[in-house]
Enzyme design. Structure first.
Site, PDB file in Angstrom:
ATOM      1  N   ASP A   1      14.438  10.619   9.168  1.00  0.00           N
ATOM      2  CA  ASP A   1      13.645  10.708   7.946  1.00  0.00           C
ATOM      3  C   ASP A   1      13.493  12.164   7.527  1.00  0.00           C
ATOM      4  O   ASP A   1      12.868  12.965   8.233  1.00  0.00           O
ATOM      5  CB  ASP A   1      12.263  10.090   8.159  1.00  0.00           C
ATOM      6  CG  ASP A   1      12.321   8.584   8.288  1.00  0.00           C
ATOM      7  OD1 ASP A   1      12.820   7.944   7.345  1.00  0.00           O
ATOM      8  OD2 ASP A   1      11.891   8.055   9.319  1.00  0.00           O
TER       9      ASP A   1
ATOM     10  N   HIS B   1      17.750   9.416   5.789  1.00  0.00           N
ATOM     11  CA  HIS B   1      16.973   8.858   4.679  1.00  0.00           C
ATOM     12  C   HIS B   1      16.275  10.023   3.986  1.00  0.00           C
ATOM     13  O   HIS B   1      15.326  10.593   4.525  1.00  0.00           O
ATOM     14  CB  HIS B   1      15.979   7.849   5.249  1.00  0.00           C
ATOM     15  CG  HIS B   1      15.083   7.240   4.238  1.00  0.00           C
ATOM     16  ND1 HIS B   1      14.007   6.441   4.589  1.00  0.00           N
ATOM     17  CD2 HIS B   1      15.059   7.283   2.867  1.00  0.00           C
ATOM     18  CE1 HIS B   1      13.372   6.039   3.504  1.00  0.00           C
ATOM     19  NE2 HIS B   1      13.998   6.547   2.445  1.00  0.00           N
TER      20      HIS B   1
END
Length: 221
Positions: free
Chosen positions: A34, A65
């Site tokens: 992330d 992501h």
């Protein structure tokens, strides 16, 4: 559908990322990274240099992501850093088609993420440009949040769109995925599951991955 598990390092020990990756090597399909910039979401994590170092330290492909502003500018640099998949957000990208094509051209899978309030039907025309559609099942920005059951109809709709499109597009869910929720996600049509606390909050991350996969496969069969 082939079930894939992508453990998220968001709640893991950032001082031991190579060891963290090693805990699920051989059992997970991806390592979910992330990337947050404290602008698009109210949290700050890591950037391309850390991704580059992590890519050298693990055999798992990295699933990056990007929860950042201006992903159009930065997405290709994460492919260069070694990511095998790069996902951008519909709400942040100004030129999504161009950026998704650049990700693919650079050699990675192109993912497209939708926040809980974003209507999946609005993006049916973009399916030909992506390899994976990510339906957020929490508000992005922090790990450890509770799963939003109200997103399950959206997951079902996304699966219907993918079937209608006919392409080989993965459907990922991210947020609150655990032993209590993964079966509902699989039944709704998801086939790629991001799990953070459920994996790295357990005493045995590898066993947690195996157990989550078994649950998802039972539900999807």
């Amino acid at each position: 559908m082939a079930v894939q598990i992508s453990p998220s390092i968001l709640t893991a020990d950032f001082a031991r990322l190579a060891d963290v990756a090693g805990q699920v090597a051989g059992v997970a399909d991806w390592l979910h990274v992330d990337v947050m910039d404290n602008h698009f979401v109210p949290n700050l994590t890591i950037g391309a240099p850390v991704v580059e170092s992590l890519a050298k330290a693990t055999t798992l492909p990295l699933d990056c992501h990007l929860m950042i502003e201006n992903p159009d500018r930065w997405a290709p640099s994460f492919v260069e850093a070694g990511a095998g998949s790069v996902t951008i957000h519909a709400e942040a990208a100004k030129a999504p088609v161009r950026t998704l094509r650049e990700i693919r051209k650079a050699g990675a899978r192109a993912g497209f993420a939708l926040n809980p309030a974003t209507n999946v039907q609005d993006y049916e025309d973009i399916l030909s440009e992506i390899d994976m559609l990510l339906v957020m099942t929490v508000e992005p920005g922090f790990g450890g949040q509770s799963f939003l059951d109200i997103m399950l109809p959206k997951v079902r709709k996304a699966r219907e769109m993918i079937r209608k499109h006919g392409g080989e597009i993965w459907l990922q869910v991210d947020g609150g995925v655990s032993s209590r929720t993964i079966e509902r996600c699989a039944e709704a049509g998801a086939d790629v599951f991001v799990a953070g606390n459920a994996v790295y909050g357990s005493d045995d991350p590898a066993k947690a991955v195996r157990d989550l996969r078994a649950q998802a496969e039972r539900a999807a069969s």
